[in-house]
Structure formats: C-alpha cells, structure tokens
Design a protein around this motif. Structure first.
Motif, mmCIF file in Angstrom:
data_model
loop_
_atom_site.group_PDB
_atom_site.id
_atom_site.type_symbol
_atom_site.label_atom_id
_atom_site.label_comp_id
_atom_site.label_asym_id
_atom_site.label_seq_id
_atom_site.Cartn_x
_atom_site.Cartn_y
_atom_site.Cartn_z
ATOM 1 N N GLY A 1 34.958 70.011 -34.705
ATOM 2 C CA GLY A 1 34.377 70.374 -35.567
ATOM 3 C C GLY A 1 33.016 69.677 -35.826
ATOM 4 N N VAL A 2 32.459 69.085 -35.024
ATOM 5 C CA VAL A 2 31.001 68.969 -34.705
ATOM 6 C C VAL A 2 30.464 70.193 -34.336
ATOM 7 C CG1 VAL A 2 29.401 68.053 -33.241
ATOM 8 C CG2 VAL A 2 31.462 67.122 -34.050
ATOM 9 N N GLU A 3 30.992 71.192 -33.496
ATOM 10 C CA GLU A 3 30.223 72.509 -33.247
ATOM 11 C C GLU A 3 30.091 73.685 -34.304
ATOM 12 O OE1 GLU A 3 31.953 73.587 -29.650
ATOM 13 O OE2 GLU A 3 30.250 72.830 -28.510
ATOM 14 N N ALA A 4 31.321 73.347 -35.173
ATOM 15 C CA ALA A 4 31.223 73.919 -36.965
ATOM 16 C C ALA A 4 30.192 73.587 -38.059
ATOM 17 C CB ALA A 4 32.459 74.621 -37.202
ATOM 18 N N ASP A 5 29.964 71.900 -37.677
ATOM 19 C CA ASP A 5 29.632 71.282 -38.123
ATOM 20 C C ASP A 5 30.145 71.040 -39.925
ATOM 21 O OD1 ASP A 5 27.210 69.873 -39.457
ATOM 22 O OD2 ASP A 5 25.744 71.386 -40.568
ATOM 23 N N ARG A 6 31.050 70.622 -39.725
ATOM 24 C CA ARG A 6 32.278 70.389 -40.353
ATOM 25 C C ARG A 6 31.523 68.652 -40.821
ATOM 26 N NH1 ARG A 6 37.211 72.082 -37.261
ATOM 27 N NH2 ARG A 6 36.666 74.285 -37.538
ATOM 28 N N THR A 7 30.931 67.873 -41.871
ATOM 29 C CA THR A 7 30.659 66.683 -41.706
ATOM 30 C C THR A 7 31.395 65.724 -41.949
ATOM 31 O OG1 THR A 7 28.315 68.280 -42.902
ATOM 32 C CG2 THR A 7 28.368 65.903 -43.968
ATOM 33 N N ALA A 8 32.729 65.946 -42.461
ATOM 34 C CA ALA A 8 32.740 64.697 -43.084
ATOM 35 C C ALA A 8 33.849 64.418 -41.535
ATOM 36 C CB ALA A 8 34.858 65.428 -43.849
ATOM 37 N N TYR A 9 33.426 65.308 -40.474
ATOM 38 C CA TYR A 9 34.216 64.800 -39.140
ATOM 39 C C TYR A 9 32.963 63.382 -38.724
ATOM 40 C CZ TYR A 9 37.974 67.984 -37.922
ATOM 41 O OH TYR A 9 38.542 69.164 -37.983
ATOM 42 N N GLY A 10 31.862 63.964 -38.695
ATOM 43 C CA GLY A 10 30.555 62.906 -38.816
ATOM 44 C C GLY A 10 30.445 62.361 -39.525
ATOM 45 N N ILE A 11 30.648 62.048 -40.786
ATOM 46 C CA ILE A 11 30.865 60.626 -41.714
ATOM 47 C C ILE A 11 32.090 59.667 -40.877
ATOM 48 C CG2 ILE A 11 31.543 59.684 -43.892
ATOM 49 C CD1 ILE A 11 30.324 62.587 -44.702
ATOM 50 N N LEU A 12 33.025 60.682 -40.956
ATOM 51 C CA LEU A 12 34.383 59.698 -40.099
ATOM 52 C C LEU A 12 34.175 59.580 -39.076
ATOM 53 C CD1 LEU A 12 37.447 58.148 -40.720
ATOM 54 C CD2 LEU A 12 37.869 60.564 -39.458
ATOM 55 N N LEU A 13 33.442 59.909 -38.231
ATOM 56 C CA LEU A 13 32.782 59.097 -36.574
ATOM 57 C C LEU A 13 32.020 57.982 -36.910
ATOM 58 C CD1 LEU A 13 33.897 58.229 -34.060
ATOM 59 C CD2 LEU A 13 32.222 60.181 -32.983
ATOM 60 N N ALA A 14 30.941 58.724 -37.702
ATOM 61 C CA ALA A 14 29.684 57.493 -37.984
ATOM 62 C C ALA A 14 30.537 56.013 -38.651
ATOM 63 C CB ALA A 14 28.803 58.211 -38.526
ATOM 64 N N SER A 15 30.839 56.685 -39.559
ATOM 65 C CA SER A 15 31.694 54.895 -40.012
ATOM 66 C C SER A 15 32.965 54.533 -39.287
ATOM 67 C CB SER A 15 32.547 55.299 -41.614
ATOM 68 O OG SER A 15 32.130 56.326 -42.616
ATOM 69 N N LEU A 16 33.384 55.387 -38.511
ATOM 70 C CA LEU A 16 34.200 54.301 -37.970
ATOM 71 C C LEU A 16 33.335 53.629 -36.359
ATOM 72 C CD1 LEU A 16 37.023 53.271 -36.422
ATOM 73 C CD2 LEU A 16 37.180 55.679 -35.146
ATOM 74 N N SER A 17 32.784 54.157 -36.398
ATOM 75 C CA SER A 17 31.067 53.571 -34.720
ATOM 76 C C SER A 17 30.662 51.579 -35.955
ATOM 77 C CB SER A 17 30.158 54.324 -34.308
ATOM 78 O OG SER A 17 30.405 55.526 -33.707
ATOM 79 N N ILE A 18 29.774 52.531 -37.229
ATOM 80 C CA ILE A 18 29.050 51.562 -37.913
ATOM 81 C C ILE A 18 29.703 50.452 -37.790
ATOM 82 C CG2 ILE A 18 28.314 51.098 -39.828
ATOM 83 C CD1 ILE A 18 26.886 52.723 -39.653
ATOM 84 N N ALA A 19 31.468 50.386 -38.284
ATOM 85 C CA ALA A 19 32.175 49.702 -38.897
ATOM 86 C C ALA A 19 32.817 48.770 -37.110
ATOM 87 C CB ALA A 19 33.405 49.988 -39.472
ATOM 88 N N VAL A 20 32.762 49.670 -36.266
ATOM 89 C CA VAL A 20 33.441 48.178 -35.245
ATOM 90 C C VAL A 20 32.044 47.768 -34.408
ATOM 91 C CG1 VAL A 20 33.658 49.103 -32.228
ATOM 92 C CG2 VAL A 20 35.041 50.074 -34.067
#
Length: 137
Positions: free
Chosen positions: A108-127
């Motif tokens: 997903g990252v290598e294919a630049d699926r932005t939704a994956y990045g948004i989800l992980l970034a949001s999870l990182s910030i939430a934690v």
C-alpha cells in the motif's frame, strides 16, 4: 539584572533540552526507517505521499510525549527515559498498524495508497496524544 538577562539565565537548560530532543528525533527517524520494509526517505523523495504521511505522523506522535515531559520537568534523565519509552511506543504502533490492521501495508505504501498513510499517521498521532496526556506529573 535586566529582565532580558534574567530570562537568558535559563538558556543553557533550553539548549540542553533542545539538543537532547532533536537527538531523540533523529534517533527515532533512524529506528523507524530501519524497521519499515521499504525505503521511507527514498519514497518521499520520489513524491510518495503515503510514505510522507506515515513518517510525518510517526514523528509527530513521537514528539508529543517529549513535549509533555519537557514542559513538566527540569530533569534531563526524565526526558531521556520517556524519550526511549515514546520511541518504543511509536515503533509498536507501526508494527501493529502495518501488520495487524493493514497486512498488505508495504504494498500500500509503495503503491502510494494515501488512505493507508492517513490511517497509520492518525494512529501514530493518537497514540502520541495518549502518551502526552499520560505524562502528567
């Protein structure tokens, strides 16, 4: 003593905390990019938004607890101890997010699926925010 000079008496403490926190941020970036199965910075340089989101969110999530500690203590050891805990915490967020929530995360990252990045970034910030809130003295 003038108010400006009096204010500058804390400059050494500021510099020490700033250097330690920037050092921890660099250490975090090195550790984070070492555990990801893709080349984060190379992907970012190629314009991969998803890689930028995941790395950026992780950096913010990591910096939040450091900010909390720095604003509540004058003890550099506290900062160092909680810096290590925040680093481990964010690495665990990556492992859980990328392997449990989104098992095909690398693709997903290598294919630049932005939704994956948004989800992980949001999870990182939430934690990071939860860690920030937990660090009350």
């Amino acid at each position: 003593m003038t108010p400006v000079l009096q204010s500058l008496t804390t400059l050494p403490s500021y510099l020490l905390f700033a250097v330690v926190m920037l050092g921890f941020l660099l250490l975090f970036i090195l550790a984070y990019t070492a555990v990801t199965p893709y080349r984060d910075l190379a992907l970012v340089r190629q314009g991969n938004t998803t890689a930028a989101l995941t790395l950026g969110g992780a950096m913010i999530g990591f910096a939040l607890p450091l900010m909390s500690v720095a604003s509540h203590t004058t003890n550099i050891l506290d900062l160092a101890v909680w810096g290590v805990i925040a680093l481990v915490s964010q690495l665990l967020v990556y492992v859980i997010g990328s392997r449990v929530l989104l098992p095909d995360f690398r693709a997903g990252v290598e294919a630049d699926r932005t939704a994956y990045g948004i989800l992980l970034a949001s999870l990182s910030i939430a934690v990071g925010l939860l860690n920030y809130g937990s660090l009350t003295y």
